[in-house]
Design a protein around this motif. Sequence first.
Motif, short mmCIF file in Angstrom:
data_model
loop_
_atom_site.label_atom_id
_atom_site.label_comp_id
_atom_site.label_asym_id
_atom_site.label_seq_id
_atom_site.Cartn_x
_atom_site.Cartn_y
_atom_site.Cartn_z
N THR A 163 -7.28 83.16 -4.60
CA THR A 163 -8.55 82.89 -3.95
C THR A 163 -8.64 83.72 -2.68
O THR A 163 -7.62 84.13 -2.12
CB THR A 163 -8.69 81.39 -3.60
OG1 THR A 163 -9.93 81.19 -2.91
CG2 THR A 163 -7.56 80.93 -2.69
N ASP A 218 -10.40 82.44 -0.12
CA ASP A 218 -10.80 81.41 0.83
C ASP A 218 -9.56 80.83 1.51
O ASP A 218 -8.80 80.07 0.91
CB ASP A 218 -11.57 80.31 0.09
CG ASP A 218 -12.13 79.25 1.03
OD1 ASP A 218 -11.71 79.20 2.21
OD2 ASP A 218 -12.99 78.47 0.58
N ARG A 271 -9.18 77.00 1.49
CA ARG A 271 -8.69 76.46 0.22
C ARG A 271 -7.17 76.61 0.13
O ARG A 271 -6.47 75.70 -0.34
CB ARG A 271 -9.38 77.20 -0.93
CG ARG A 271 -9.00 76.70 -2.32
CD ARG A 271 -9.77 77.49 -3.36
NE ARG A 271 -9.21 77.27 -4.69
CZ ARG A 271 -9.53 78.01 -5.75
NH1 ARG A 271 -10.40 79.00 -5.64
NH2 ARG A 271 -8.98 77.76 -6.94
#
Length: 340
Positions: free
Chosen positions: A262, A264, A267
């Motif tokens: 990911t 992010d 996250r």
Amino acid sequence: MALKFDAAAYSFRKTCPYVTKDLLRWFPGHMNKGLKQIQRKLKSVDCVIEVHDARIPFSGRNPIFTSTITGAKPHILVLNKKDLAIKSLVPRIKDQLTAEDGVKNVVFTNSKDQLCRGLKILKPLLIDLIKDSNRYNRSEEQDYNVLIIGVPNVGKSSLINMLRSKNTHQKHALQVGAVAGVTKSMHTKIRINSNPHIFMFDTPGILEPSVTNVEMGLKLALCASLQDHLVGEEIIADYLLYWLNAHENFKYVDYMGLEEPTDDINRVLIAGSAKFNRIRRVRDYDGRMRDVPDLIETARTMIRGFRTGELGKTLLDIHLLKEKGKESLQSHPQTHEHAN
């Protein structure tokens, strides 16, 4: 084994996510004082050893050293922490440093390993360089004085301690630490060899006075040459995430408790806080206590994974390495090995 993912299936950031120079602040007072001490000491030394991090061989070196210090005396560039770098790229790194920066003497070391080949060749190399040089006002002196310089937390004190222990069988003389800025001022000379007598001066780590390149500063921060709080642990972790994705190193997925890559960082940190139980208690608006993810502590855990080699061996300057410099690190199996 690192998990296999198809990078083409993900939309990762293509450029460094941070561009503002206000992000990075450094050069505290002791660095300015230390630089003046180093410059005054030059007349009484025979050789200069510049220590830098092997993961960033082309970036982060202080240009002040080149312009005022290393050109005046025989010079050795020691690229330390080689156990965290990619061994197969060492010859190309050396060739490029010689061709582009004129660095003739490059030695890769691991200052925590007494059996390190770099430590074995360092002493005879500096002796030969001093013998072959014009020592000017020190030509009649029998002892050799060596000045150790470099940016913070690249292993200058550890290198001196290891050479002292290896060659004199005496205890470590200098304090070392895992954070930048342990050495605040120049120490008196420390004997690291008896025949001939070789003394070394440890110096405080000195960064260039201002930020010229934000990504270079983030690399220094990731390698712990800046104290984490000066940049921010979550920012450092986010840059690490960007770099790992950009170079298709997905070992962080398993390490941080994710199911897939990911871009992010929130996250990543939330998953990591659950895996490593990084939780903190906070008081809610109604006065009740509740548990929330400790994102800063989880970011520290992720950064530590990079610094200890648990996220693989790396060359943060891979894009600066000529010829094949833009190739994916997936082509270097050592990138995903644990550090020895």
